[in-house]
Enzyme design. Sequence first.
Site, short mmCIF file in Angstrom:
data_model
loop_
_atom_site.label_atom_id
_atom_site.label_comp_id
_atom_site.label_asym_id
_atom_site.label_seq_id
_atom_site.Cartn_x
_atom_site.Cartn_y
_atom_site.Cartn_z
N ARG A 61 0.85 -1.19 0.00
CA ARG A 61 0.00 0.00 0.00
C ARG A 61 0.89 1.24 0.00
NH1 ARG A 61 1.75 1.74 3.98
NH2 ARG A 61 0.63 3.68 3.70
N GLY A 62 0.22 2.41 -0.11
CA GLY A 62 0.97 3.66 -0.27
C GLY A 62 1.13 3.88 -1.77
N ALA A 63 0.85 5.13 -2.21
CA ALA A 63 0.73 5.38 -3.64
C ALA A 63 1.95 4.93 -4.45
CB ALA A 63 0.43 6.86 -3.86
N ARG A 104 -7.42 -0.49 -6.99
CA ARG A 104 -7.75 0.66 -6.13
C ARG A 104 -7.78 1.91 -7.01
NH1 ARG A 104 -4.48 1.22 -0.67
NH2 ARG A 104 -6.40 2.28 -0.05
N GLN A 211 -2.82 2.54 9.81
CA GLN A 211 -1.49 2.61 9.19
C GLN A 211 -0.50 3.40 10.06
OE1 GLN A 211 -4.38 3.07 7.62
NE2 GLN A 211 -4.31 2.47 5.48
N ASP A 252 -1.86 10.78 -2.31
CA ASP A 252 -2.17 9.71 -3.27
C ASP A 252 -2.43 10.23 -4.68
OD1 ASP A 252 -2.94 8.59 -0.48
OD2 ASP A 252 -2.66 6.87 -1.83
N LYS A 263 -4.89 10.00 2.81
CA LYS A 263 -5.69 9.17 3.71
C LYS A 263 -6.78 9.96 4.43
CE LYS A 263 -5.57 5.67 4.18
NZ LYS A 263 -6.53 4.84 3.40
O1 MRU Z 1 -4.80 3.26 1.99
P1 MRU Z 1 -3.31 3.44 1.97
O2 MRU Z 1 -2.64 2.90 3.18
O3 MRU Z 1 -2.69 2.96 0.68
O4 MRU Z 1 -3.13 5.03 2.01
C1 MRU Z 1 -1.82 5.53 1.95
C2 MRU Z 1 -1.73 6.99 2.11
O5 MRU Z 1 -2.72 7.69 2.20
C3 MRU Z 1 -0.34 7.59 2.03
O6 MRU Z 1 -0.28 8.74 2.82
C4 MRU Z 1 -0.02 7.98 0.59
O7 MRU Z 1 -0.24 6.89 -0.27
C5 MRU Z 1 1.37 8.45 0.43
S1 MRU Z 1 2.55 7.15 0.59
C6 MRU Z 1 4.10 7.79 0.26
#
Ligand code: MRU
Length: 361
Positions: A61-63, A104, A211, A252, A263
């Site tokens: 996870r994470g963009a 996603r 998270q 994201d 998030k």
């Molecule tokens: O749902 P997630 O855990 O994938 O959400 C992640 C976030 O919102 C992070 O802040 C974002 O992807 C930046 S990661 C460098």
Amino acid sequence: MSDTNAARPAPQRSVTLSWWGDAADGRLRLLDQTLLPAEEREIDCDSVETVREAIRSLRVRGAPAIGVAAAYGVVLGLQDVADGDRESFSRRFDEVSDILASSRPTAVNLFTALSRMRQVLESHADLPSGEMLARLLDEARAIESEDRRMCAAIGRFGAELLSDHQGVLTHCNAGGLATAGDGTALSVIFAAAAEGKHLHVYADETRPLLQGSRLTTWELMRRDIPVTLICDSAAGWVMKQKLVQAVVTGADRIAANGDAANKIGTYSVALLARAHEIPFYIAAPSSTFDLTLPAGDGIPIEERAAEEITRGFGRQTAPDDVETFNPAFDVTPAELITAIITERGLIRPVTTQTVREVLGP
Ligand code: MRU
């Protein structure tokens, strides 16, 4: 604020994504983030479906990490057709790309990675399938290594915004777990700490999937950065107590005017920061910008299952059949963002013009 920054051991990078083997017989290895912090278990994905499932269920996870995983997912999905003709190879590419694109919706890095893979496919129309697959693996590796370099540059540009002995609040996880490198928001913190600045991080727990408490505290503690876990609802009071002097989060998807999706809860934190006159920074690579969208109201916001808020981690916490609304992201308007920290420099103030100046047309 405790002071344990002195005598920090050598940084330890959280390796979360790695490719094993060659293009025709490889695997994507991931640290399963759903199990952290209780268990550190790696899983091997050997098909496009397993990569889709890993993205969908937030094992990865994470963009930026989602983008890298999707690029490798394309290679996995094409391994079975590496011996076939180019027409079937291209047909399968479309299927594989659709499978991954449906995992996603919000993080644009996923779609940017898929479109880069498609460009490679289309610019070598005459290559046999096996050679094409090797080119696609090269591109996935390039997306991964570029992300690692972008994280490092974001850290360097962002570190100058933080001063010695500051408290810094962050929301969700924008660290090494969320990228191929050291992270975005956390890279800024790691870089400032490496310069000798004594920071104390306040990590929002980040309901509903935690998270912040499961991942951000885990990463910071491994790197010996002082961190205090707080409930999301404590952020305003922590600011009122003057425990934090800056907020840094990831993103994201960022629209052309700088409106930034991150998030769920980030928008509330930005409003709180404005009310307390605390700078609110977003750290994100250029791959997180979607310049096709003039403003943030065009960003698709993922809605996730009701169970995440009625039975979080297995225990019933709401009446049966209660109506729910569970958006996974929100959009912080550009006017609440003091600066966006990118690998190309700072965007400050955040406007359509300054975004264009730093990122190009
Ligand atoms: O749902 P997630 O855990 O994938 O959400 C992640 C976030 O919102 C992070 O802040 C974002 O992807 C930046 S990661 C460098």
